[in-house]
Design an enzyme around this catalytic site. Structure first.
Site, mmCIF file in Angstrom:
data_model
loop_
_atom_site.group_PDB
_atom_site.id
_atom_site.type_symbol
_atom_site.label_atom_id
_atom_site.label_comp_id
_atom_site.label_asym_id
_atom_site.label_seq_id
_atom_site.Cartn_x
_atom_site.Cartn_y
_atom_site.Cartn_z
ATOM 1 N N GLU A 29 0.836 -1.195 0.000
ATOM 2 C CA GLU A 29 0.000 0.000 0.000
ATOM 3 C C GLU A 29 0.877 1.254 0.000
ATOM 4 O OE1 GLU A 29 -2.002 -1.107 3.481
ATOM 5 O OE2 GLU A 29 -3.285 -2.566 2.487
ATOM 6 N N LEU A 56 -6.506 -1.896 -0.637
ATOM 7 C CA LEU A 56 -6.521 -2.114 0.802
ATOM 8 C C LEU A 56 -7.077 -3.510 1.112
ATOM 9 C CD1 LEU A 56 -5.820 -0.536 3.390
ATOM 10 C CD2 LEU A 56 -8.229 0.080 3.541
ATOM 11 N N SER A 57 -6.325 -4.524 0.702
ATOM 12 C CA SER A 57 -6.699 -5.905 0.974
ATOM 13 C C SER A 57 -5.410 -6.715 1.087
ATOM 14 C CB SER A 57 -7.599 -6.473 -0.141
ATOM 15 O OG SER A 57 -7.899 -7.836 0.119
ATOM 16 N N GLU A 58 -4.880 -6.760 2.293
ATOM 17 C CA GLU A 58 -3.596 -7.428 2.510
ATOM 18 C C GLU A 58 -3.651 -8.910 2.163
ATOM 19 O OE1 GLU A 58 -3.789 -3.690 4.626
ATOM 20 O OE2 GLU A 58 -5.081 -5.482 4.820
ATOM 21 N N GLN A 80 2.619 -1.967 6.113
ATOM 22 C CA GLN A 80 2.859 -0.745 6.868
ATOM 23 C C GLN A 80 2.716 -0.943 8.370
ATOM 24 O OE1 GLN A 80 0.388 2.384 5.315
ATOM 25 N NE2 GLN A 80 1.538 2.523 3.397
ATOM 26 N N HIS A 128 -1.070 -1.195 16.599
ATOM 27 C CA HIS A 128 0.065 -0.708 15.833
ATOM 28 C C HIS A 128 1.398 -0.953 16.532
ATOM 29 C CE1 HIS A 128 -3.320 1.482 14.123
ATOM 30 N NE2 HIS A 128 -2.570 1.809 13.095
#
Length: 321
Positions: A29, A56-58, A80, A128
């Site tokens: 991304e 946006l689809s890992e 990320q 995160h």
């Protein structure tokens, strides 16, 4: 002597491998924009056909990377946020990792998974701040956690050249680090080769990633009390048991400092193997996050859950007693 930053080292490794091998491509991304800094400028040189922004689809683009690798490409997938590993664990551990074995070696999957900003980000909270390298080591995926810019460069080169999937974690607290090094000294670093960062005779400290410079600082500060050997395993799988074993057998004392959760963490494996095989004089001590730790938003609580220099000093003094 020129200075090389951690981020620049990763970026340079990608540039050099893309120049050397046209099969190397980068997926993720915003990689064409270089949001994390690791892929900055690559699209300008190699084009958006090799530096490809993904939706946006890992799970989708991790599976795409597996197929591309089987078809002959050498994709590097940048995530990320390290916590995204939990989304794509099936694609990595159950598909890419097992494919060579399940085809009797008829196919290989040379894909590299790059996790920048791993570990606590000082206020980025639970989703995160994970550092899940032990999870991949547990299932047998080659996994590196470079502690210096030169190792970030060299281990990433080796990862991209491997015929099997490899994960590389770049800790948040090292992203701003720099190292004085000549360009001619940059080279591939073999996976599974530990580095003795400081020699010593009384205690072996095994430290991972951003904890390596902390261990070196503590070893220097305690030099009047003990001779402390600091070892950076570089890869948490495979482990360089020969280097670790020689050190632990010689000193008879072991402290492991590891920024993953205590239960089933990397530090647990080092401690258990040392007890079983390396003739410790006293029981080992491991420093890690607590069992089941989820990093909270509050900075004081964030820092309280992480292994640090103060805890390492106490652990070293404990094994000396």
């Amino acid at each position: 002597m020129p200075s090389l930053s951690y981020v620049a080292a990763v970026n340079r490794a990608l540039r050099d491998e893309m120049a050397r091998d046209e099969r190397v491509c980068v997926l993720g991304e915003d990689v064409s924009q270089g949001i994390t800094g690791l892929t900055k400028g690559l699209a300008d040189v190699y084009g958006t056909g090799r530096v490809v922004d993904m939706p946006l689809s890992e799970q989708a683009f991790t599976s795409l990377a597996t197929g591309a690798a089987i078809a002959g490409q050498r994709p590097v997938v940048e995530f990320q946020i390290p916590s995204l590993l939990y989304l794509v664990f099936e694609q990595i551990a159950n598909q890419a990792h097992k494919f060579s074995l399940m085809t009797g070696g008829q196919a290989s999957v040379p894909v590299t998974y790059l996790f920048p900003g791993s570990g606590s980000r000082s206020g980025m909270a639970g989703q995160h701040s994970d550092h899940p390298y032990s999870l991949l080591a547990h299932v047998g995926i080659k996994t590196a956690v470079p502690a210096t810019p030169s190792d970030a460069y060299g281990l990433l080169l080796s990862a991209i050249r491997e015929p099997d999937p490899v994960a590389v974690f770049a800790p948040t607290l090292l992203m701003g680090a720099s190292e004085e090094i000549d360009d001619g000294d940059l080279e591939a670093v073999p996976l599974g080769s530990a580095r003795v960062c400081r020699e010593g005779t009384d205690v072996t400290v095994v430290a991972v990633g951003h904890l390596v410079p902390i261990a070196l600082q503590v070893a220097a500060a305690l030099a009047g009390e003990a001779s402390i050997e600091v070892i950076d395993p570089r890869t948490v799988y495979p482990v360089d048991w020969e280097t670790l074993g020689k050190s632990i057998t010689r000193t008879g004392r072991l402290v492991v400092i590891d920024d993953s959760n205590r239960m089933c963490g990397f530090g647990s494996e080092i401690a258990a193997t040392a007890v079983e095989e390396f003739g410790l004089t006293v029981p080992p001590v491991r420093l890690s996050r607590p069992d089941g730790a989820v990093i909270p938003y509050a900075l004081n609580l964030d820092h309280a859950l992480l292994p640090d220099a103060g805890g390492l000093v106490g652990a070293i003094r404990a094994v000396l007693r």
